[in-house]
Structures are given as structure tokens and as C-alpha cells.
Design a protein around this motif. Structure first.
Motif, PDB file in Angstrom:
ATOM      1  N   ILE A 123       0.833  -1.207   0.000  1.00  0.00           N
ATOM      2  CA  ILE A 123       0.000   0.000   0.000  1.00  0.00           C
ATOM      3  C   ILE A 123       0.866   1.255   0.000  1.00  0.00           C
ATOM      4  N   PHE A 124       1.919   1.245   0.818  1.00  0.00           N
ATOM      5  CA  PHE A 124       2.828   2.389   0.881  1.00  0.00           C
ATOM      6  C   PHE A 124       3.487   2.646  -0.476  1.00  0.00           C
ATOM      7  N   LEU A 125       3.982   1.589  -1.111  1.00  0.00           N
ATOM      8  CA  LEU A 125       4.672   1.744  -2.400  1.00  0.00           C
ATOM      9  C   LEU A 125       3.719   2.235  -3.486  1.00  0.00           C
ATOM     10  N   ILE A 126       2.489   1.744  -3.473  1.00  0.00           N
ATOM     11  CA  ILE A 126       1.505   2.181  -4.468  1.00  0.00           C
ATOM     12  C   ILE A 126       1.245   3.672  -4.332  1.00  0.00           C
ATOM     13  N   PHE A 127       1.058   4.125  -3.083  1.00  0.00           N
ATOM     14  CA  PHE A 127       0.786   5.550  -2.865  1.00  0.00           C
ATOM     15  C   PHE A 127       2.031   6.400  -3.104  1.00  0.00           C
ATOM     16  N   PHE A 128       3.210   5.877  -2.697  1.00  0.00           N
ATOM     17  CA  PHE A 128       4.444   6.651  -2.871  1.00  0.00           C
ATOM     18  C   PHE A 128       4.728   6.899  -4.344  1.00  0.00           C
ATOM     19  N   PHE A 129       4.574   5.876  -5.174  1.00  0.00           N
ATOM     20  CA  PHE A 129       4.897   6.028  -6.593  1.00  0.00           C
ATOM     21  C   PHE A 129       3.804   6.750  -7.378  1.00  0.00           C
ATOM     22  N   LYS A 130       2.802   7.236  -6.657  1.00  0.00           N
ATOM     23  CA  LYS A 130       1.813   8.123  -7.275  1.00  0.00           C
ATOM     24  C   LYS A 130       2.069   9.583  -6.903  1.00  0.00           C
ATOM     25  N   THR A 131       3.000   9.789  -5.953  1.00  0.00           N
ATOM     26  CA  THR A 131       3.361  11.153  -5.568  1.00  0.00           C
ATOM     27  C   THR A 131       4.277  11.758  -6.620  1.00  0.00           C
ATOM     28  N   LYS A 132       4.513  13.059  -6.509  1.00  0.00           N
ATOM     29  CA  LYS A 132       5.381  13.744  -7.464  1.00  0.00           C
ATOM     30  C   LYS A 132       6.783  13.156  -7.442  1.00  0.00           C
ATOM     31  N   LYS A 136       0.391  -2.055  -9.190  1.00  0.00           N
ATOM     32  CA  LYS A 136      -0.332  -2.771  -8.137  1.00  0.00           C
ATOM     33  C   LYS A 136      -0.260  -4.275  -8.367  1.00  0.00           C
ATOM     34  N   ILE A 137      -0.578  -4.678  -9.593  1.00  0.00           N
ATOM     35  CA  ILE A 137      -0.584  -6.102  -9.924  1.00  0.00           C
ATOM     36  C   ILE A 137       0.825  -6.677  -9.820  1.00  0.00           C
ATOM     37  N   MET A 138       1.815  -5.909 -10.243  1.00  0.00           N
ATOM     38  CA  MET A 138       3.193  -6.388 -10.229  1.00  0.00           C
ATOM     39  C   MET A 138       3.686  -6.632  -8.802  1.00  0.00           C
ATOM     40  N   LEU A 139       3.359  -5.764  -7.882  1.00  0.00           N
ATOM     41  CA  LEU A 139       3.787  -5.929  -6.491  1.00  0.00           C
ATOM     42  C   LEU A 139       3.160  -7.175  -5.866  1.00  0.00           C
ATOM     43  N   VAL A 140       1.881  -7.367  -6.133  1.00  0.00           N
ATOM     44  CA  VAL A 140       1.202  -8.566  -5.625  1.00  0.00           C
ATOM     45  C   VAL A 140       1.806  -9.810  -6.265  1.00  0.00           C
ATOM     46  N   ALA A 141       2.116  -9.722  -7.558  1.00  0.00           N
ATOM     47  CA  ALA A 141       2.708 -10.853  -8.275  1.00  0.00           C
ATOM     48  C   ALA A 141       4.076 -11.220  -7.705  1.00  0.00           C
ATOM     49  N   ILE A 142       4.845 -10.210  -7.291  1.00  0.00           N
ATOM     50  CA  ILE A 142       6.156 -10.473  -6.687  1.00  0.00           C
ATOM     51  C   ILE A 142       5.992 -11.242  -5.379  1.00  0.00           C
ATOM     52  N   ILE A 168       7.449 -13.177 -23.435  1.00  0.00           N
ATOM     53  CA  ILE A 168       7.557 -11.804 -23.946  1.00  0.00           C
ATOM     54  C   ILE A 168       7.559 -11.806 -25.482  1.00  0.00           C
ATOM     55  N   LYS A 169       8.303 -12.743 -26.097  1.00  0.00           N
ATOM     56  CA  LYS A 169       8.382 -12.814 -27.554  1.00  0.00           C
ATOM     57  C   LYS A 169       7.020 -13.100 -28.177  1.00  0.00           C
ATOM     58  N   ARG A 170       6.228 -13.926 -27.497  1.00  0.00           N
ATOM     59  CA  ARG A 170       4.903 -14.257 -28.006  1.00  0.00           C
ATOM     60  C   ARG A 170       3.970 -13.050 -27.994  1.00  0.00           C
ATOM     61  N   LYS A 171       4.270 -12.102 -27.077  1.00  0.00           N
ATOM     62  CA  LYS A 171       3.445 -10.892 -26.975  1.00  0.00           C
ATOM     63  C   LYS A 171       3.998  -9.741 -27.815  1.00  0.00           C
ATOM     64  N   GLY A 172       5.059 -10.036 -28.575  1.00  0.00           N
ATOM     65  CA  GLY A 172       5.592  -9.003 -29.455  1.00  0.00           C
ATOM     66  C   GLY A 172       6.830  -8.341 -28.936  1.00  0.00           C
ATOM     67  N   GLY A 173       7.279  -8.727 -27.718  1.00  0.00           N
ATOM     68  CA  GLY A 173       8.512  -8.187 -27.147  1.00  0.00           C
ATOM     69  C   GLY A 173       8.456  -6.724 -26.787  1.00  0.00           C
ATOM     70  N   LYS A 174       7.270  -6.187 -26.542  1.00  0.00           N
ATOM     71  CA  LYS A 174       7.146  -4.764 -26.213  1.00  0.00           C
ATOM     72  C   LYS A 174       7.436  -4.509 -24.746  1.00  0.00           C
ATOM     73  N   LYS A 175       8.149  -3.449 -24.491  1.00  0.00           N
ATOM     74  CA  LYS A 175       8.440  -3.050 -23.121  1.00  0.00           C
ATOM     75  C   LYS A 175       7.557  -1.865 -22.774  1.00  0.00           C
ATOM     76  N   VAL A 176       6.848  -1.975 -21.664  1.00  0.00           N
ATOM     77  CA  VAL A 176       5.915  -0.920 -21.288  1.00  0.00           C
ATOM     78  C   VAL A 176       6.287  -0.326 -19.941  1.00  0.00           C
ATOM     79  N   CYS A 177       5.802   0.885 -19.700  1.00  0.00           N
ATOM     80  CA  CYS A 177       6.089   1.570 -18.441  1.00  0.00           C
ATOM     81  C   CYS A 177       5.067   1.157 -17.391  1.00  0.00           C
ATOM     82  N   LEU A 178       5.487   1.207 -16.139  1.00  0.00           N
ATOM     83  CA  LEU A 178       4.573   0.892 -15.045  1.00  0.00           C
ATOM     84  C   LEU A 178       3.574   2.017 -14.839  1.00  0.00           C
ATOM     85  N   LYS A 179       2.350   1.670 -14.557  1.00  0.00           N
ATOM     86  CA  LYS A 179       1.309   2.673 -14.284  1.00  0.00           C
ATOM     87  C   LYS A 179       1.062   2.736 -12.799  1.00  0.00           C
TER      88      LYS A 179
END
Length: 288
Positions: free
Chosen positions: A138-147, A228-234, A277-288
């Protein structure tokens, strides 16, 4: 045994969060993790001897922040390569960790010493670590939404672009690495309190463990761009890794083969992840 494995998985998920921040968000190959993990465990176990378990947790956070600060300063101010800066800090903190434990490489807590966990009650111990992990997520989710958090993420994505906006890149790297190593040291502190002992070799291989939890977590989900999903996945990936570790230990039988088999298992996870990743086209995306 199952509860114990889940508890250890949750403890190491905190390690995974820390490595995720430096490797994935900040795009900084930080090898300080092994030093920070051991430092957190050392501070925690020393204070637990005086029944100051909570202070041991706080002290580990401060120690981890200090280790991350040293690595960041070596890189940003002295212009030392990222990997080399981490290696230098790791090497220096081997001695510092010994100083913290008064040159004692092995420390066992007595039965009377208190920790944040409940002796002989894995259910309550599981509840404690579960609440800690949830609070961190919860802390990390809120922190990475701050400036500040958004700036750190942007710095990892496109450092040149951030620099053109007159943002202090060095400051962002310092804060990012301090936060990363705070979490890694916290994981070490909690691990030492749960195991009720300390060993100077605790940190050996922790970098691999942290990376493995991230890789397994990434293999579980489709939307890696969602923080959010990535942190839970970790967290889930860390628990799965502990069960894999337990299974490998059971199959191998010989503890001396564990490091080799664990490395092979992680290599297999990496290969599977790359195929996905290759099956999905190998695209790298930014975290939201």
C-alpha cells in the motif's frame, strides 16, 4: 512446514520489492542487496538481544538507507560505474556488518529474547508478516503516485528526458536506492527475527533470490505495466519460489547441490519468461 514456507516467502517478497525498485523502476543494477540484507539482520539481532525488536526493525531501515546512500553517492558524485559502486559498497559493508555484531559471525537468540513473531505459533506469525507485506504494498503504491515517486519512475524510464526538465537526477537516484535498500534490509531484519539467529553469510545469494521472485511474478501476470498487480505478483512469486526451493531440496536430498539446482531452476524461469515476452511481441511498457 507449509506455513513456514509461506512465511519465508512473504519475508523474501520484501526483498523482491527492494530489488524491483532498483532493477526495474530505477533501471539501476545495484549489487548492494547482499550487504543491506546482512546489515539489516545484524542490527535487528543485536537489538533483539535487549528485547528491542521494534527498534531493531527501525534500525535496519536506517542501516539499509545508509548502504543505499553510499552506493548512490559513489555513482552520482564520484561517477563510478553502477555495478562497481555496488561491489565496492558490498565489500566495505562486510567489515561494517562485523563491527555491528562485535566481530561475532554467528548469533543465536535465547528463548527469553522477544521478536515481532510469536514462538511456536506459525499462524500468528503468518498474520504478522502478512500485515507487514500488505502495508508495504500500500505504501509503495501511494508513494509512486506522488510527485517524487513519479519522478523516480520517469528517471528510470527516460533519464535524458527528465534531465531536460531541469530535475535533479542525482537526487532521484539517491532516494530510489535508499528506498530500495531500506526494504532489502527490512527483509533481512525480519528474516533474522523469524529464524532467531544471525549468520554473517545471510546475504550470500540474496540478489539471486530477489531476482527470481520478480521473474516468477512476471511470468504469472499479463499486465506487467500495472504497479499494483506487479507488487502482488512479486509476493506470490516469492512464495512459489520458496515451494520450488523446498521441492528441489526434497528431490536433491544433498544440501550441497542446492545452489546449483536453484540456479538452474531460475535460468529455466528466465527462459520461459523471455518466450512469453516474444509471443506478446517483445514490447516493453512503463509501469502505471
Amino acid at each position: 512446514m507449509i506455513l513456514n514456507t509461506i512465511i519465508l516467502g512473504l519475508i523474501f517478497s520484501i526483498l523482491g520489492f527492494g530489488i524491483f525498485i532498483s532493477f526495474k523502476i530505477l533501471n539501476f543494477t545495484d549489487l548492494t542487496a547482499e550487504a543491506s540484507f546482512t546489515l539489516g539482520a545484524a542490527i535487528s539481532i543485536m537489538l533483539c538481544q535487549y528485547d528491542l525488536a521494534i527498534l531493531g526493525i527501525i534500525g535496519s531501515l536506517i542501516g539499509g538507507a545508509f548502504a543505499g546512500f553510499i552506493t548512490a553517492i559513489l555513482h552520482t558524485k564520484l561517477k563510478i560505474d553502477k555495478v562497481l559502486a555496488g561491489i565496492l559498497t558490498l565489500t566495505a559493508f562486510y567489515t561494517i556488518n562485523l563491527w555491528v555484531t562485535k566481530l561475532d559471525p554467528n548469533i543465536m537468540l535465547e528463548k527469553s529474547n522477544r521478536t515481532i513473531f510469536f514462538q511456536n505459533n506459525d499462524i500468528l506469525s503468518l498474520l504478522v508478516i502478512f500485515l507487514i507485506v500488505v502495508a508495504i504494498i500500500i505504501f509503495l503504491i501511494f508513494f509512486f503516485k506522488t510527485k517524487m515517486g513519479l519522478s523516480i519512475r520517469a528517471c528510470g524510464d527516460n533519464e535524458v528526458m527528465i534531465e531536460t526538465l531541469n530535475v535533479d537526477i542525482d537526487k532521484l537516484k539517491i532516494l530510489g536506492l535508499m528506498l530500495s535498500n531500506m526494504l532489502i534490509a527490512l527483509s533481512g531484519a525480519i528474516f533474522a527475527q523469524y529464524q532467531r539467529y544471525y549468520d554473517s553469510s545471510f546475504g550470500v545469494g540474496m540478489m539471486v533470490v530477489g531476482v527470481a521472485t520478480i521473474i516468477i511474478g512476471e511470468a504469472l501476470i499479463r499486465y506487467r505495466h500495472n504497479l499494483k498487480i506487479m507488487l502482488v505478483a512479486i509476493a506470490i512469486g516469492s512464495i512459489i519460489y520458496r515451494f520450488i526451493y523446498l521441492g528441489v531440496l526434497h528431490i536433491a536430498g544433498e544440501p550441497t547441490a542446492m545452489k546449483l539446482i536453484s540456479a538452474l531452476a531460475i535460468i529455466a524461469c528466465i527462459c520461459l519468461s523471455k518466450v512469453k515476452i516474444k509471443r506478446k511481441g517483445g514490447k516493453k511498457v512503463c509501469l502505471k
